[in-house]
Structure formats: C-alpha cells, structure tokens
Design an enzyme around this catalytic site. Structure first.
Site, PDB file in Angstrom:
ATOM      1  N   ASP A 483      -8.508  -1.484  12.726  1.00 51.69           N
ATOM      2  CA  ASP A 483      -9.154  -2.491  11.884  1.00 51.69           C
ATOM      3  C   ASP A 483      -8.274  -2.972  10.743  1.00 51.69           C
ATOM      4  OD1 ASP A 483     -11.722  -2.827  12.954  1.00 51.69           O
ATOM      5  OD2 ASP A 483     -12.375  -0.912  12.140  1.00 51.69           O
TER       6      ASP A 483
HETATM    7  C1  BGC Z   1     -11.106   1.519   7.141  1.00 51.15           C
HETATM    8  C2  BGC Z   1     -11.274   1.520   8.640  1.00 51.15           C
HETATM    9  C3  BGC Z   1     -12.600   0.946   8.977  1.00 51.15           C
HETATM   10  C4  BGC Z   1     -12.741  -0.438   8.366  1.00 51.15           C
HETATM   11  C5  BGC Z   1     -14.018  -1.130   8.689  1.00 51.15           C
HETATM   12  C6  BGC Z   1     -11.340   0.137   6.597  1.00 51.15           C
HETATM   13  O1  BGC Z   1     -11.272   0.173   5.201  1.00 51.15           O
HETATM   14  O2  BGC Z   1      -9.821   1.987   6.802  1.00 51.15           O
HETATM   15  O3  BGC Z   1     -11.122   2.829   9.139  1.00 51.15           O
HETATM   16  O4  BGC Z   1     -12.739   0.880  10.361  1.00 51.15           O
HETATM   17  O5  BGC Z   1     -12.594  -0.352   6.974  1.00 51.15           O
HETATM   18  O6  BGC Z   1     -15.095  -0.642   7.997  1.00 51.15           O
HETATM   19  C1  NOJ Z   2     -12.990   3.265  12.012  1.00 53.27           C
HETATM   20  C2  NOJ Z   2     -13.751   2.261  12.808  1.00 53.27           C
HETATM   21  O1  NOJ Z   2     -15.088   2.686  12.928  1.00 53.27           O
HETATM   22  C3  NOJ Z   2     -13.154   2.060  14.171  1.00 53.27           C
HETATM   23  O2  NOJ Z   2     -13.829   1.047  14.848  1.00 53.27           O
HETATM   24  C4  NOJ Z   2     -11.692   1.747  14.063  1.00 53.27           C
HETATM   25  O3  NOJ Z   2     -11.183   1.625  15.347  1.00 53.27           O
HETATM   26  C5  NOJ Z   2     -10.955   2.793  13.268  1.00 53.27           C
HETATM   27  N1  NOJ Z   2     -11.569   2.957  11.994  1.00 53.27           N
HETATM   28  C6  NOJ Z   2      -9.482   2.451  13.068  1.00 53.27           C
HETATM   29  O4  NOJ Z   2      -9.306   1.397  12.188  1.00 53.27           O
END
Ligand code: BGC
Ligand code: NOJ
Length: 811
Positions: A483
C-alpha cells in the site's frame, strides 16, 4: 524472558505475570457479537461493526496503557483488588490469565480469597457471559463487597470520541432489579439497546460515571469502591456506566458464583416500548434467563469447546517440534478465524473505526480458514465479488454492516482483482463445489448488473491484461500489495492521504509483484477453465500468461534478482542501479513462487540475493538498503523511519512468499529456517524484546536497520496468519487440496525423520504418515493409499465418511 506458558492440552496460553511487555489480548465471539479482552481485563465489546455498534467504551493509546474494560473490584476490609490486577494494581498472591479458544479466564487471589472470571460469548448469542466465582480459602469468614464496572459507548465509536457537545447530553439508562439498561438514542432512530445484568439481587448500583469514580480519580480508585458504598445513581447525559454492588459473605472454604451478562438487543420498531419511555425488556429477560444458572453456563461453555474441537480437528499434525505443532494445530488456525471475523478492523493496533473489510485482505485471509468453515467462506467470496466494478477494478474496502464498497478509501490498487481468483480456486479445491461459479453476482452491489461469478474471475484476469504498461508489465495503479509504494501519488502535502491521492495519472508505473501474481493466478485461471471444459478460454488466457513470463524475463530481471517496479518516469525501482531500495522482497517472492526463469536459474539467484541482502536474525526485511529520505516518486514507503513497517521492516505477511519460493527449488532447510524466525511460539523466550503475544503473528517486526531490531507491533490482524498457515501446510509439509484429490509433496529440513497429519477432506479422514528415511528435503519415492501403491503425488478422492491411510516415503 517469558511471561507465561503454552498449555497445549487445553489450547491455552497461560500468562502468569500481569506486567506483560504490551497488553496480551484475546477475542471472544464467533459470529456477530465480539469482545477484545486483555490479560488484565481491559478491552471492549461490539455487535458486528466495531465502529457503528460499539457497546462499551475504550480509549486507545491511553496513559496508563489499556485502561478501561470490564472490571470487578473486590473490597475485603480495607484492601481493594481486582482479579486481573488492573486497574487497582494491588499486588496479588496469585495471578493467571488463561487465553483459550474464544474464551478468557482470569484468576486472582488476595488475602485468602480467590476470584475467577470466565468470559465467553455462547455460540449464536448476542451477549457475553462473565462468570465470577469467589472462594474463601482462609480460615475466617469473609465479608466482601463486589463491584462490577463497565462504561457504555454511545454506539458510534468515532462520534463517541469527538462529539462531546452533543454526547454529554444524550446518555440514558434504565435500572430494573439487577439489570442496567443502556438506551441512549433509543427514543429516536435506534432500535437497539444493551444491558448488563447479574443473576443475583444487588444491594446497590451506579450508572453515572463521575458519581461512581469521582471526577479527579482514575479507574484505580473509584470513590464508591474505596468507601464501599454505591451511590445508586441514574445517569442523565455525561458518561453512563453500569456498576452492580453485591455484598458477599463467605464462610471458610465456601464459594459463590455470579453470572454477569452484557447483552445486545434489537427490537422491531412497533415493539420498542413497554410503556411511555420504558423500553421493552422482554427480549433482554429471555436472554438473561437462557444462562441464569451455573449449569446452563457450563453447558454453553462445553458447546463452545466442542465447536473448537471440531474446527481444529480438520487439520492436525505431529512433528518432532512442539512449537511447530502448537502453531499449526492451535494458534495459527485460531488467528486465521479471527482475521476472518475482524479483517483489519479491531485490535489493540486497529481502532475499530478506520477500516472495513479489505478486498485484498479478505480474499487472502480465506486461504487460512476455508477448510474450517467452507460455507461461510463461500458467502464471503460472493460478498467481496459484489463490490467489484464492471471493468474488474475494485473498491479497496467495504463496510461489514452494509457490505457496500467504501468510496472514501477509493480503489485502483491493481493487485486487488487477482486475489479473487486465489480465494475462489482455493474454495473449490477444498470443497469440490463448482456451483459457486454459476452464482449471479452484482457489480458495485447493483443487482441489475449481475453476471456469473465465473465472469467476475474472468474480468479480474483481464483487468491486468487490459492495463499493461510500456514494458508489457502490469500497471501498478494506486499501489499493489504494498500500500505504501505509491508511484503515481507525488504528494507534497501532509494533509493528503497516500492511499487516495494520485496527483499524476500516469500509465507508466509497472509492478513486478503483480506480474508474478498474474502468472500464478493466471495459471490457476487456465486450470480452472480446463476443469469446467472451457478449453478455448483456457488457451486464450494461457497466451497472456506466457507473454507475461516473457515480459518479466526480458525487462523484469536485474542481474541478481527481480526488479520491483518501473516508476512514473519509467525508471527502475529495486535495482542495483538505485542508491537505496536496491532489492525488494515482494517481487522475489511472487516471481519465484511463479517459477519465472527457474530453468535459467533466476529463482535460485533471486533467493540467494534475499538471503544475502534481506535476511536478518529476526526475519526477512522488505527492502534494502532502507530509504533514509523522502522520495516523492515512491510515496509512503519512504516516510517510515528505516527498519519500520514497509520501509525495511520485517513485514511478516510476505516472509512466507519467500518460504514458498524456497520450496519451489527444493530448499526445505532454508524454508523452515525462515518459518521459525517469525513464528511466535518460537519467540516466546524473547518476549521482552518481541513485546507482543507469543501465540499470534504480528504484522511487523522491526528490521535490521531499526533502532531496536526484533521488536514487534500490530499483532493479530494481518495477512501473516493465513499466509504462514498456507506456507507451512501446503508447501513445507506439502499437502495441497486439488480438484481431484490431495497432492502431497513435502519440502522439509533434511534432518527430519518425517511427520504425521490427520486431514479431513470432503467428508473423509486421511491419516497421513510421511517418512524421510534418506533424509532428503524434497521428493516423493512412494505413495501408498490404503495399502495400495499409487503413481505420482496425488492421493485420489477416497470414500466420504471413512478413514483412509496414506503413507508417503520421501527419497
Ligand atoms: C500502512 C499499511 C496499510 C495502509 C492502509 C499504511 O499507513 O503502512 O500497512 O496497509 O496504511 O491502511
Ligand atoms: C496492510 C494492509 O492491510 C494490506 O492490505 C497491505 O497489503 C499491507 N499492509 C502492506 O502494505
């Protein structure tokens, strides 16, 4: 240092020191009604949706940490104590917290009195039982004062924390007998209320927080408790609570049980009132009557235990390492069910108000629980698919209460659609139920636009084909699995969200992670088409898969590893040419799992590079070298300090991709070494450093570039649970359900003599013994099913209702 121990026979983790390095929690409830409970009694309760139907209040990031929960105060003479140590923190003579499968039992003792609080949600019930047992172990008669305590949340957990100008005036309760009812907003648009009851007459109560606690006190010294005198208050506005006051006299050796119940009631609009402004209590009373004796409670508890016996009985293993067995047989499977229920909404790191069900997350979670509850997995797949758009793209999240896509979070995460092929094919392989493909499923929840589920899979596949970039690799869109790798975001404004901002609308940024994902689930799509006789469809799809393999070999290989991406400007990401972020884990995982360039040795080279550059004592980091400054063209990934989260943290979710990649080239020792580095039961002895629960996976462990490598965060709600289960069962132990049977192809450490597994599969029981007399990592020399030799590695489907013996000789 350890703070407790595993009791495998009871499937519990028993905490013996309340001062764990972080609150160690458990989840109660399996269907609609849920609670989070910490080892000192902290936590909260909600019905279905942690944001919109929060029953009890909780303050995240509080000081002291984890203050607020379902507390019991015992006043014995001048001493006031709690069975779970908090909030009074009176030192206890005995303390134990048993976190089990959907129940928690906290035991505390002080000055000859032992108190046990057993908490669970009976199956199919919209309420939590808290059975409190007090026992006098001293030689004198004890006159105790017992106070219960919960604090109501005014339903919408987000509004409850923000809208004080309104909320301080809306709180309403009713008290009748030993039941305290919470009816805020019932008068207007709500048709639900909550109640807190106890099955004994009470000698007093409180429902107004300030009168009970005192405005300037904490939960650790409520005025009413300290004085041993309830105020008998009725809350009007401010903060309604529920506290029962009970006087208990216990002769030496005597004991007494109390059954408290926190319940949730919905009533039809025409049945809301008993009389003017008096709520209809009938449904609540029926719930209370259902569990008003110790016998009834015990029967419900036994039912819950058999429910888990059954769920966990679907896969059990016996290896030579109890730490592995307890992960596979108990805790990893348990965590997979919790991620099914919670997705990423409510934990001690997820506030329950921010995030709904993830399209990507929930599809992946499914691979960890489909064998336990296939019918609910089927429903989940169809719910998810119904939020997809007609061009195959998806809302990134949907709300559990409405099942509708969440437009505030947006879409265009181009990996999203492919996960639907993973979940659906895994579901069919587990169950043999091809009928799911014929279900009519809407797009964007619009029934008029429904097509078959098979069509949803097809457009998921072609969403990638229709969105290729300059190198014929998949466009990344907003981001892929990571993400935080936001290649079209270009944000200079701290008030923008990386998840929804796309300041450039480029069609150049491409992802090698999606390329690997496409090759794997593209092949799965082809295989599925062939299974159902769509051979032309299969042949057409195969061409696109082959093209993708060629594109990766041509433009996705950096010399020693797979590139990660091409950025907005068409420059390489994750290349030796880069100064930072030269190598990333995701593309090494997906391209080796997809076996792209395996014959040419690319997989082995890439995995050797992972070992050399990404592996460390505590697991495999996400990228290396870590980013030390903000790269506007990369987005959120470069906002994290080095070694944390997506910037070179050990993101446990993607470690199993490397484990699986290692099994593809037969390196069982290495795959298992990676497994043991992040499996929580293997980290129990370093709980001081690791901090979070030693019985569940966490999302992230600080990586080698971090200030404190090995320190973990974000336990419980992570795709880590499902992927590690998938890696250990299907690739290391090597048992894979397939359309026509189970294939067995273990890839284990050479030193192992073998292992056994009992697997329920489509109504039959398979008793499997794997022997490794020549101490190899991979290779099946002989497969014997019910005494007869079978060619190949697939155990054909056997008769349902019977037990079958399978022997596998490796060599
Ligand atoms: C986090 C991710 C997460 C994303 C969406 C980011 O700040 O590092 O792990 O999936 O937010 O909520
Ligand atoms: C947490 C999110 O829930 C997941 O969808 C994502 O793939 C990972 N973070 C990595 O960014």
């Amino acid at each position: 240092m350890k703070y407790g121990f595993f009791d495998d026979a009871n499937r519990e983790y028993v905490i013996t020191n309340p001062k764990t390095p972080y609150p160690w929690i458990n989840y109660l409830g399996n269907e609609d009604f849920f609670s989070l409970v910490s080892n000192t009694g902290g936590g909260y309760t909600f019905y279905k949706d942690a944001k919109f139907r929060r029953l009890t209040r909780y303050r995240y990031n509080n000081v002291p940490t984890d203050d607020g929960g379902k507390y019991f105060y015992i006043k014995d003479g001048e001493t006031v104590w709690n069975p779970g140590w908090k909030p009074c923190k009176t030192s206890l003579d005995k303390y134990e917290c048993h976190h089990g499968m959907s129940y928690t039992k906290i035991i505390g003792a002080k000055n000859g009195v032992e108190a046990e609080v057993l908490q669970f949600v009976p199956l199919g019930f919209w309420g939590e039982i808290l059975k409190v047992s007090l026992k006098n172990e001293s030689k004198e008669t004890k006159k105790l004062k017992l106070f219960s305590f919960i604090e109501w949340c005014l339903w919408n957990a987000s509004d409850d924390m923000e809208n004080f100008q309104r909320n301080f005036s809306t709180g309403e309760v009713e008290i009748e007998g030993s039941v305290i009812y919470h009816k805020t907003e019932f008068k207007e648009r709500r048709n639900h209320y909550a109640f807190y009851s106890v099955n004994t007459p009470i000698q007093g109560y409180d429902t107004d927080r300030e009168s009970f606690i005192g405005l300037y006190n904490g939960f650790d010294c409520p005025d009413a408790v300290m004085e041993g005198k309830p105020r008998n208050t009725e809350a009007h506005g401010w903060s309604p609570i529920a506290s029962h006051y009970i006087e208990v006299e216990l002769a030496p050796g005597a004991s007494k049980d109390f059954i408290f119940m926190l319940g949730y009631v919905e009533v039809a609009p025409e049945e809301k009132w008993e009389s003017k402004l008096v709520i209809n209590k009938k449904p609540a009373k029926a719930m209370i009557a259902k569990y008003d004796t110790v016998e009834k409670v015990q029967a419900a508890f036994n039912e819950l235990r058999s429910y888990w016996d059954n769920l966990l009985g679907k896969i059990t293993i016996k290896s030579n390492d109890e730490r592995l067995d307890r992960m596979v047989n108990i805790w990893n499977q348990y965590q997979c069910m919790i991620t099914f229920n919670m997705s990423r909404s409510a934990s001690f790191f997820e506030s329950g108000i921010g995030r709904g069900m993830g399209f990507r997350d929930s599809n992946q979670d499914l691979i960890g629980f489909v064998h336990q509850i296939p019918a609910r997995a089927r429903e989940r797949i169809l719910d998810i698919a119904a939020t997809q758009f007609e061009d195959g793209s998806c809302y990134h999240q949907y709300q559990p209460l409405t099942k509708k896509g969440n437009s505030a979070i947006g879409g265009d995460f181009n990996d999203d659609p492919l996960w639907l092929i993973l979940s659906t094919t895994e579901y069919i392989k587990e169950t043999g139920d091809f009928s799911i493909l014929d279900e009519m499923v809407p797009f964007d929840n619009d029934e008029s636009k429904a097509k078959t589920h098979f069509e949803h899979l097809k457009i998921s596949f072609y969403h990638v084909v229709n969105n290729l970039g300059p190198h014929n690799l998949p466009l990344i869109g907003r981001a892929d699995w990571n993400d935080c790798l936001n290649l079209n975001c270009f944000s200079n404004d701290p008030n923008e969200s990386f998840q929804t901002t796309g300041n450039k609308k480029g069609r150049t940024a491409e992802s090698l992670m999606i390329a690997g994902l496409f090759v794997i689930y593209g092949k799965e799509f082809v295989k599925l088409c062939k299974q159902i006789g769509k051979n032309d469809e299969a042949a057409e799809a195969q061409k696109h898969v082959d093209n993708m393999i060629e594109a990766v070999k041509k433009d996705g290989w950096d010399g020693e590893w797979y590139l990660r991406a091409y950025d907005y400007f068409g420059r390489k990401v994750g290349s030796n040419e880069n100064e930072e972020g030269k190598i990333f884990i995701e593309s090494q995982g997906w391209c080796t799992m997809a076996e792209i360039g395996k014959e040419e040795g690319l997989c082995q080279k890439a995995l050797d590079s992972v070992k050399e550059r990404l592996d460390c004592k505590y697991g495999i980091v996400l990228n290396n070298p870590a980013f030390t400054k903000y790269y506007i063209e990369y987005g959120e990934i470069s906002t994290y300090p080095a070694g944390y989260k997506e910037n070179a943290g050990i993101f446990c979710h993607n470690n199993p991709w490397i484990m699986i990649g290692e099994t593809m080239i037969g390196r069982g020792d290495r795959a298992y070494e990676y497994y043991t580095k992040i499996a929580p039961s293997f980290l129990e002895d370093i709980s001081d450093l690791h901090k979070v629960e030693p019985y569940v996976y966490c999302q992230m462990i600080a990586g080698k570039d971090a200030y404190r490598p090995g320190e973990a965060k974000n336990s419980w709600l992570s795709g880590t649970a499902a992927w590690n289960f998938y890696a250990i069962i299907q690739y290391i132990l090597g048992l894979k359900p397939d359309y026509d049977g189970i294939s067995i192809n273990p890839c284990i450490p050479k030193a192992w003599d073998g292992f056994t597994m009992i697997r329920q599969f489509r109504g039959a029981t398979y008793n499997i013994t794997v022997k490794n007399p020549n101490h190899v990592s991979k290779g099946v020399k002989q497969l014997i099913v019910n005494g007869k030799q079978v060619d190949g590695i697939v155990v054909p489907m056997q008769e349902a209702g019977k037990t079958h013996t399978v022997e596998v000789i490796m060599g």
